[in-house]
Design a protein around this motif. Structure first.
Motif, PDB file in Angstrom:
ATOM      1  N   PHE A 195      73.939  30.591  29.346  1.00  0.00           N
ATOM      2  CA  PHE A 195      73.696  32.025  29.168  1.00  0.00           C
ATOM      3  C   PHE A 195      73.576  32.375  27.687  1.00  0.00           C
ATOM      4  CE2 PHE A 195      75.399  36.346  28.527  1.00  0.00           C
ATOM      5  CZ  PHE A 195      74.484  37.063  29.281  1.00  0.00           C
ATOM      6  N   ALA A 196      74.466  31.831  26.871  1.00  0.00           N
ATOM      7  CA  ALA A 196      74.442  32.116  25.430  1.00  0.00           C
ATOM      8  C   ALA A 196      73.151  31.607  24.792  1.00  0.00           C
ATOM      9  CB  ALA A 196      75.655  31.484  24.752  1.00  0.00           C
ATOM     10  N   GLU A 199      53.620  41.852  21.043  1.00  0.00           N
ATOM     11  CA  GLU A 199      53.793  42.111  22.474  1.00  0.00           C
ATOM     12  C   GLU A 199      54.124  40.837  23.237  1.00  0.00           C
ATOM     13  OE1 GLU A 199      51.304  43.176  20.626  1.00  0.00           O
ATOM     14  OE2 GLU A 199      51.825  45.311  20.539  1.00  0.00           O
ATOM     15  N   LYS A 200      53.490  39.716  22.876  1.00  0.00           N
ATOM     16  CA  LYS A 200      53.785  38.455  23.549  1.00  0.00           C
ATOM     17  C   LYS A 200      55.214  38.000  23.252  1.00  0.00           C
ATOM     18  CE  LYS A 200      49.183  36.523  24.183  1.00  0.00           C
ATOM     19  NZ  LYS A 200      48.297  35.357  23.938  1.00  0.00           N
ATOM     20  N   HIS A 201      55.641  38.174  22.011  1.00  0.00           N
ATOM     21  CA  HIS A 201      57.016  37.804  21.674  1.00  0.00           C
ATOM     22  C   HIS A 201      58.018  38.647  22.463  1.00  0.00           C
ATOM     23  CE1 HIS A 201      56.531  34.813  18.532  1.00  0.00           C
ATOM     24  NE2 HIS A 201      55.570  35.538  17.985  1.00  0.00           N
ATOM     25  N   ARG A 202      57.718  39.932  22.623  1.00  0.00           N
ATOM     26  CA  ARG A 202      58.620  40.785  23.403  1.00  0.00           C
ATOM     27  C   ARG A 202      58.607  40.362  24.875  1.00  0.00           C
ATOM     28  NH1 ARG A 202      55.895  44.849  20.217  1.00  0.00           N
ATOM     29  NH2 ARG A 202      57.224  45.470  18.455  1.00  0.00           N
ATOM     30  N   GLY A 203      57.454  39.946  25.365  1.00  0.00           N
ATOM     31  CA  GLY A 203      57.392  39.445  26.737  1.00  0.00           C
ATOM     32  C   GLY A 203      58.224  38.197  26.928  1.00  0.00           C
ATOM     33  N   TYR A 204      58.155  37.272  25.954  1.00  0.00           N
ATOM     34  CA  TYR A 204      58.984  36.066  26.019  1.00  0.00           C
ATOM     35  C   TYR A 204      60.467  36.414  25.918  1.00  0.00           C
ATOM     36  CZ  TYR A 204      54.712  33.369  25.289  1.00  0.00           C
ATOM     37  OH  TYR A 204      53.457  32.818  25.422  1.00  0.00           O
ATOM     38  N   ALA A 205      60.795  37.420  25.099  1.00  0.00           N
ATOM     39  CA  ALA A 205      62.189  37.847  24.973  1.00  0.00           C
ATOM     40  C   ALA A 205      62.719  38.347  26.313  1.00  0.00           C
ATOM     41  CB  ALA A 205      62.312  38.943  23.917  1.00  0.00           C
ATOM     42  N   LEU A 206      61.890  39.112  27.023  1.00  0.00           N
ATOM     43  CA  LEU A 206      62.304  39.609  28.341  1.00  0.00           C
ATOM     44  C   LEU A 206      62.492  38.461  29.326  1.00  0.00           C
ATOM     45  CD1 LEU A 206      62.851  41.964  30.261  1.00  0.00           C
ATOM     46  CD2 LEU A 206      60.382  42.103  30.680  1.00  0.00           C
ATOM     47  N   PHE A 246      65.761  36.724  28.581  1.00  0.00           N
ATOM     48  CA  PHE A 246      66.880  37.573  28.987  1.00  0.00           C
ATOM     49  C   PHE A 246      67.072  37.534  30.503  1.00  0.00           C
ATOM     50  CE2 PHE A 246      68.448  41.721  30.457  1.00  0.00           C
ATOM     51  CZ  PHE A 246      69.684  41.752  29.816  1.00  0.00           C
ATOM     52  N   LEU A 247      65.984  37.634  31.248  1.00  0.00           N
ATOM     53  CA  LEU A 247      66.081  37.603  32.707  1.00  0.00           C
ATOM     54  C   LEU A 247      66.559  36.247  33.212  1.00  0.00           C
ATOM     55  CD1 LEU A 247      62.858  39.588  33.689  1.00  0.00           C
ATOM     56  CD2 LEU A 247      65.235  40.382  33.701  1.00  0.00           C
ATOM     57  N   LEU A 248      66.157  35.174  32.519  1.00  0.00           N
ATOM     58  CA  LEU A 248      66.665  33.848  32.901  1.00  0.00           C
ATOM     59  C   LEU A 248      68.168  33.760  32.681  1.00  0.00           C
ATOM     60  CD1 LEU A 248      63.900  31.427  31.557  1.00  0.00           C
ATOM     61  CD2 LEU A 248      64.598  31.720  33.939  1.00  0.00           C
TER      62      LEU A 248
END
Length: 243
Positions: free
Chosen positions: A24-25, A211-218, A221-223
């Motif tokens: 998780f971390a 925008e792609k970086h923010r998509g990868y960040a999401l 986070f969801l993982l």
């Protein structure tokens, strides 16, 4: 270890708790890193737009400016190719085809030191041991984007291949090494030509958009949330009973 949470019983194994929290971390840190990259890319795009709006620099201005002031700035001028020096930057892929970026030193009008110019992409030959023959005009109309940090990453082997004849293949642009190989006191910047010619310009100052970086960040986070959810589901023992 058996705990009660929201009137539900969970049996927790210490090893699995450590592994779950570690995963998780890591995922949350990856998400945060992608958010930071998005912020950096936004700042880069804003700087490029600001420099473009300010107008193109002239070669005569470069020696009076700091590297931070010219990085990502447009430049226009005239120059003369310093023959016979031609470097072919390896492993450049354009529209699914493997090739090279053609890099030459140019004596720009108004600049004492020769300037490296990336003319654009040319296709590789089928045989690895053969290099494409490139035709270079003696006079060059400079019109492109300056970058000062372009060394890249050298994974294996030597950078510049010295075959005893030009062109020569390189794995990265290293000002000091190319200066030593050619005997030219190169100016520490690379101009990426943007005008169309027999070579294909393909350089982009920002490859992945914010925008792609923010998509990868999401996604990261969801993982991370999914890891916690799976761990809780696996340790769930049922609802607590009250008498």
């Amino acid at each position: 270890m058996r705990i009660k949470l929201a009137q539900q019983f969970f049996v927790l194994n210490t090893l699995w708790v450590i592994l779950t929290l570690t995963a998780f971390a890591i995922l949350i840190n990856l998400s945060w890193w992608q958010l930071n990259r998005a912020t950096e890319k936004t700042a880069q795009l804003a700087r490029v737009a600001e420099l473009q709006a300010a107008g193109a620099l002239q070669p005569s201005q470069l020696s009076r400016l700091a590297a931070s002031d010219i990085d990502a700035a447009p430049l226009q001028g005239q120059g003369r190719w310093l023959a016979p020096y031609i470097w072919l930057l390896d492993n450049q892929i354009v529209q699914g085809r493997v090739g090279y970026d053609v890099i030459i030193p140019v004596q720009a009008e108004g600049l004492a030191e020769p300037l490296l110019v990336n003319l654009g992409w040319t296709a590789a030959l089928e045989r690895r041991d053969s290099l494409p023959v490139v035709e270079i005009a003696p006079q060059i109309a400079l019109d492109g984007l300056l970058r000062t940090k372009v060394d890249g990453l050298l994974l294996l082997g030597q950078n510049a291949e010295d075959s005893g004849q030009w062109p020569m293949r390189i794995q990265q642009v290293n000002y000091a090494q190319l200066s030593q190989q050619s005997g030219l006191p190169l100016f520490p910047a690379l101009l990426y030509q943007q005008n169309e010619s027999e070579f294909t310009p393909h350089y982009q100052p920002v490859v992945l958009s914010p925008e792609k970086h923010r998509g990868y960040a999401l996604q990261w986070f969801l993982l991370g949330i999914a890891v916690l959810g799976v761990a809780l589901a696996a340790s769930h023992q049922g609802k607590a009973n009250y008498e």
